[in-house]
Each structure stands twice: as structure tokens, then as C-alpha cells.
Design a protein around this motif. Structure first.
Motif, PDB file in Angstrom:
ATOM      1  N   GLN A 103       0.699  -1.211  -0.051  1.00 18.30           N
ATOM      2  CA  GLN A 103      -0.044  -0.195  -0.075  1.00 18.30           C
ATOM      3  C   GLN A 103       0.848   1.178   0.086  1.00 18.30           C
ATOM      4  O   GLN A 103       0.253   2.365   0.240  1.00 18.30           O
ATOM      5  N   SER A 104       2.081   1.137  -0.243  1.00 18.74           N
ATOM      6  CA  SER A 104       2.913   2.178  -0.280  1.00 18.74           C
ATOM      7  C   SER A 104       3.506   2.713  -1.592  1.00 18.74           C
ATOM      8  O   SER A 104       3.313   1.895  -2.442  1.00 18.74           O
ATOM      9  N   GLY A 105       4.161   3.959  -1.525  1.00 22.66           N
ATOM     10  CA  GLY A 105       5.169   4.108  -2.558  1.00 22.66           C
ATOM     11  C   GLY A 105       4.583   5.300  -3.436  1.00 22.66           C
ATOM     12  O   GLY A 105       5.334   5.919  -4.304  1.00 22.66           O
ATOM     13  N   ASP A 106       3.203   5.756  -3.520  1.00 23.15           N
ATOM     14  CA  ASP A 106       2.522   6.813  -4.210  1.00 23.15           C
ATOM     15  C   ASP A 106       2.467   7.845  -3.320  1.00 23.15           C
ATOM     16  O   ASP A 106       2.261   8.005  -2.059  1.00 23.15           O
ATOM     17  N   ARG A 107       2.263   9.136  -3.769  1.00 19.46           N
ATOM     18  CA  ARG A 107       2.005  10.340  -3.283  1.00 19.46           C
ATOM     19  C   ARG A 107       0.477  10.417  -3.087  1.00 19.46           C
ATOM     20  O   ARG A 107      -0.457   9.848  -3.925  1.00 19.46           O
ATOM     21  N   THR A 108       0.077  10.580  -1.674  1.00 19.89           N
ATOM     22  CA  THR A 108      -1.331  10.282  -1.246  1.00 19.89           C
ATOM     23  C   THR A 108      -2.059  11.663  -0.836  1.00 19.89           C
ATOM     24  O   THR A 108      -1.328  12.479  -0.172  1.00 19.89           O
ATOM     25  N   ALA A 109      -3.107  11.580  -1.483  1.00 19.20           N
ATOM     26  CA  ALA A 109      -4.179  12.936  -0.925  1.00 19.20           C
ATOM     27  C   ALA A 109      -5.260  12.375  -0.397  1.00 19.20           C
ATOM     28  O   ALA A 109      -5.884  11.510  -0.744  1.00 19.20           O
ATOM     29  N   ARG A 137      -8.843   8.165  -0.062  1.00 19.71           N
ATOM     30  CA  ARG A 137      -7.533   8.684  -0.508  1.00 19.71           C
ATOM     31  C   ARG A 137      -7.151   8.141  -1.881  1.00 19.71           C
ATOM     32  O   ARG A 137      -7.566   7.369  -2.420  1.00 19.71           O
ATOM     33  N   LEU A 138      -6.420   9.266  -2.652  1.00 19.43           N
ATOM     34  CA  LEU A 138      -6.061   9.157  -3.962  1.00 19.43           C
ATOM     35  C   LEU A 138      -4.708   8.848  -3.937  1.00 19.43           C
ATOM     36  O   LEU A 138      -3.992   9.979  -3.250  1.00 19.43           O
ATOM     37  N   ARG A 139      -4.018   7.962  -4.763  1.00 17.62           N
ATOM     38  CA  ARG A 139      -2.716   7.990  -4.786  1.00 17.62           C
ATOM     39  C   ARG A 139      -2.354   8.000  -6.092  1.00 17.62           C
ATOM     40  O   ARG A 139      -2.694   7.574  -7.174  1.00 17.62           O
ATOM     41  N   CYS A 140      -0.981   8.787  -6.223  1.00 18.30           N
ATOM     42  CA  CYS A 140      -0.485   9.289  -7.694  1.00 18.30           C
ATOM     43  C   CYS A 140       1.056   8.982  -7.678  1.00 18.30           C
ATOM     44  O   CYS A 140       1.553   8.829  -6.684  1.00 18.30           O
ATOM     45  N   ASP A 141       1.373   8.516  -8.680  1.00 13.21           N
ATOM     46  CA  ASP A 141       3.066   8.259  -8.894  1.00 13.21           C
ATOM     47  C   ASP A 141       3.801   9.614  -8.929  1.00 13.21           C
ATOM     48  O   ASP A 141       3.045  10.623  -8.774  1.00 13.21           O
ATOM     49  N   LEU A 167      -1.742   9.963   7.374  1.00 12.26           N
ATOM     50  CA  LEU A 167      -2.315   9.473   6.308  1.00 12.26           C
ATOM     51  C   LEU A 167      -1.645   9.649   4.929  1.00 12.26           C
ATOM     52  O   LEU A 167      -1.843   9.000   4.004  1.00 12.26           O
ATOM     53  N   ALA A 168      -1.459  10.983   4.833  1.00 11.94           N
ATOM     54  CA  ALA A 168      -0.905  11.408   3.490  1.00 11.94           C
ATOM     55  C   ALA A 168       0.589  11.066   3.296  1.00 11.94           C
ATOM     56  O   ALA A 168       1.095  10.997   2.218  1.00 11.94           O
ATOM     57  N   ARG A 169       1.185  10.476   4.178  1.00 16.60           N
ATOM     58  CA  ARG A 169       2.445   9.874   4.250  1.00 16.60           C
ATOM     59  C   ARG A 169       2.757   8.236   4.338  1.00 16.60           C
ATOM     60  O   ARG A 169       3.441   7.820   3.539  1.00 16.60           O
ATOM     61  N   TRP A 170       1.677   7.868   4.929  1.00 19.32           N
ATOM     62  CA  TRP A 170       1.715   6.216   5.172  1.00 19.32           C
ATOM     63  C   TRP A 170       0.476   5.609   5.088  1.00 19.32           C
ATOM     64  O   TRP A 170      -0.544   6.152   5.161  1.00 19.32           O
ATOM     65  N   PRO A 171       0.535   4.198   4.582  1.00 19.20           N
ATOM     66  CA  PRO A 171      -0.540   3.304   4.664  1.00 19.20           C
ATOM     67  C   PRO A 171      -1.395   3.250   6.141  1.00 19.20           C
ATOM     68  O   PRO A 171      -0.871   3.598   7.262  1.00 19.20           O
ATOM     69  N   MET A 172      -2.725   3.197   5.971  1.00 16.32           N
ATOM     70  CA  MET A 172      -3.441   3.072   7.121  1.00 16.32           C
ATOM     71  C   MET A 172      -2.817   1.881   8.138  1.00 16.32           C
ATOM     72  O   MET A 172      -2.717   2.124   9.262  1.00 16.32           O
ATOM     73  N   THR A 173      -2.493   0.728   7.512  1.00 18.39           N
ATOM     74  CA  THR A 173      -1.802  -0.331   8.383  1.00 18.39           C
ATOM     75  C   THR A 173      -0.745   0.284   9.238  1.00 18.39           C
ATOM     76  O   THR A 173      -0.829  -0.179  10.401  1.00 18.39           O
ATOM     77  N   LYS A 174       0.066   1.013   8.780  1.00 20.03           N
ATOM     78  CA  LYS A 174       1.137   1.397   9.147  1.00 20.03           C
ATOM     79  C   LYS A 174       0.956   2.399  10.453  1.00 20.03           C
ATOM     80  O   LYS A 174       1.341   2.507  11.564  1.00 20.03           O
ATOM     81  N   VAL A 175      -0.080   3.281  10.030  1.00 22.67           N
ATOM     82  CA  VAL A 175      -0.597   4.141  11.087  1.00 22.67           C
ATOM     83  C   VAL A 175      -1.167   3.453  12.321  1.00 22.67           C
ATOM     84  O   VAL A 175      -0.842   3.910  13.434  1.00 22.67           O
ATOM     85  N   LEU A 176      -1.895   2.578  11.984  1.00 23.06           N
ATOM     86  CA  LEU A 176      -2.593   1.820  12.890  1.00 23.06           C
ATOM     87  C   LEU A 176      -1.576   0.832  14.048  1.00 23.06           C
ATOM     88  O   LEU A 176      -1.851   1.016  15.307  1.00 23.06           O
ATOM     89  N   ARG A 177      -0.698   0.424  13.352  1.00 25.65           N
ATOM     90  CA  ARG A 177       0.303  -0.451  13.953  1.00 25.65           C
ATOM     91  C   ARG A 177       1.302   0.596  14.607  1.00 25.65           C
ATOM     92  O   ARG A 177       1.774   0.265  15.800  1.00 25.65           O
ATOM     93  N   ASP A 178       2.123   1.459  13.840  1.00 21.21           N
ATOM     94  CA  ASP A 178       3.224   1.869  14.370  1.00 21.21           C
ATOM     95  C   ASP A 178       2.905   3.364  15.077  1.00 21.21           C
ATOM     96  O   ASP A 178       3.886   3.750  15.985  1.00 21.21           O
ATOM     97  N   VAL A 179       1.963   3.900  14.831  1.00 20.98           N
ATOM     98  CA  VAL A 179       1.668   5.219  15.462  1.00 20.98           C
ATOM     99  C   VAL A 179       0.677   5.093  16.739  1.00 20.98           C
ATOM    100  O   VAL A 179       0.775   5.679  17.556  1.00 20.98           O
TER     101      VAL A 179
END
Length: 248
Positions: A103-109, A137-141, A167-179
Motif C-alpha cells: 500500500q506504499s510508494g505513491d503520493r497520497t491525498a 484517499r487518492l494515490r498518484c505516482d 495518512l498522507a505519508r503512510w498506509p493506514m496499516t502502518k499508522v494503526l500499528r506503528d503510530v
């Protein structure tokens, strides 16, 4: 310019160590700050950071090099490819870090967020609740092309603790687990081919009824409770999925 700092990783001894390290480092690379250095730490430093041997670290780096995410130069070091972007198959072996990388790698709005009724088709995941918090959220390369858009359905008690900047930087999974510190026990995934609806066609800038990949991920905490359901709509011409199953 800031130094590149890889994320931490809790190793699962049931999965290949090189694989877990490669997926965690992959997510760190794809989620790096815009002003982060392209130079990776040395093999020894990375091996110490992840708690693995140098040989395991080299195998992980070899995997990322094969993907085109990094380049390795004798005596000069290892560098992130500036134009590296996701466009290669993701192998799912069961690691939460794999989901983060997926779920990572793109710019997220963040397009919108707020309370909403529980969708009928998701009611089984949220027993006793009539309302959840949704995030769109919309992700763009790197070139600004829309690659996928996601909609999360989250427990309200967790949503109140989320910073939209994360959320603009990380996937939800990472936010839930690591934040937020949610103990994630498992994630069930479903991937299927669909035809784009008007909303997906508009957001991803593809013709109506063109093929897309539709991903559904259900995240469970340590008590077995569903904390998040995500539906991600991928452009069918940009993604592919490969699943590897290990023998016990």
C-alpha cells in the motif's frame, strides 16, 4: 537533506528473514521523505538495525536491486533509484510489512473523511455498530498519474486518534500499528478483477468499464476484532499480484 532512516521491524521467525527485511526496507524507501538522502546506510549498519546477519541483509538488498528500487556500486555504496516506482509484482507471504509495502510508494491525498453508516456488505465485520469513520484517499505516482484510490472503514474510537498528515505519508496499516500502537494479529486479503464504475473511472482517469484490480483487506487486532476494512481500486494496467504459499 536528511539522512535516510529505515523503519523498525519486528521479525517473524516463521517467515524468511531476508524477505521480511526486504519488504520493510522497501516500504521505507517508498515512503521516504522528499528531502531524504538517496544513499542507504552500509550493509553492516542495516544488518545491525534489523538484527540480522550481513548475508541475510545482502540477500534482501539483492531483491530490491532486482526490482529496480536501488543500485549498488562497489566502494561507493548503495543508492535509491530517484525514479524508482512501484510497477512490479508483490509476493504475499503473510507479513504485515508486506501489506504496508503493497500500500506504499505513491503520493497520497486525503480526499475526504468523516462518520458514515456501516455499508450493508461490511456489517458482519462491525457487529453492533451503525456508524464507522471513512477515509477516501487518492494515490498518484511521481509523475502525477493516479494509480489507485482507497476507502477505509475504521472504528470511530481509533479514528479520533489519527493525524491526517500521517495518512498522507503512510498506509493506514502502518499508522494503526506503528503510530496508534494497535496490535495487528492478521489481515485477510481478497483481490478480484472488476470493471471500473463512474467514480473509479473519474479518479483513476481511465475509461468507464475498463478493467481494474479490486483489493479488500480486513484487519484484525490481537483480540480478533476487526479494526479496519480497506477497499483499494488499482489501475489494471499498473499492478499485478503474485501469491507464494510456504509448506509447513
Amino acid at each position: 537533506m536528511t539522512a535516510f532512516a529505515p523503519d523498525s521491524l519486528a521479525l517473524n521467525r516463521k517467515l524468511p528473514l531476508w524477505y521480511q527485511v526486504s519488504q520493510s526496507l522497501r516500504a521505507s524507501i517508498l515512503n521516504r521523505q522528499a528531502d531524504a538522502s538517496l544513499r542507504l546506510p552500509t550493509e553492516d549498519a542495516l544488518a545491525e538495525h534489523y538484527g540480522v546477519s550481513v548475508l541475510t541483509m545482502r540477500q534482501a538488498l539483492k531483491e530490491l536491486e532486482a526490482e529496480g528500487l536501488i543500485s549498488r556500486h562497489r566502494r561507493r555504496g548503495t543508492f535509491i533509484q530517484p525514479a524508482a516506482r512501484r510497477g512490479v509484482p508483490v509476493r504475499l507471504l503473510g507479513s504485515v510489512d508486506t501489506i504496508v509495502a503493497l500500500q506504499s510508494g505513491d503520493r497520497t491525498a486525503v480526499l475526504s473523511h468523516g462518520p458514515a453508516p456501516v455499508p450493508v456488505e461490511l456489517a458482519e465485520h462491525f457487529p453492533g455498530l451503525t456508524e464507522v469513520t471513512t477515509y477516501r484517499r487518492l494515490r498518484c505516482d511521481e509523475e502525477g498519474m493516479a494509480t489507485n484510490w482507497a476507502e477505509n472503514f475504521l472504528l470511530p474510537e481509533l479514528a479520533g486518534r489519527i493525524d491526517l498528515a500521517d495518512l498522507a505519508r503512510w498506509p493506514m496499516t502502518k499508522v494503526l500499528r506503528d503510530v496508534l500502537g494497535v496490535s495487528i494479529s492478521r489481515i485477510t486479503d481478497t483481490v478480484e478483477a472488476r470493471l471500473s464504475d463512474p467514480e473509479t473511472a473519474r479518479l483513476l482517469q481511465v475509461p468507464l468499464l475498463s478493467p481494474i484490480l479490486h483489493y479488500t483487506g480486513v484487519t484484525y487486532d490481537g483480540t480478533g476484532r476487526v479494526v479496519d476494512v480497506v477497499r483499494i481500486h488499482y489501475r489494471g494496467d499498473r499492478f499485478s499480484f503474485t501469491v507464494s504459499l510456504e509448506a509447513p
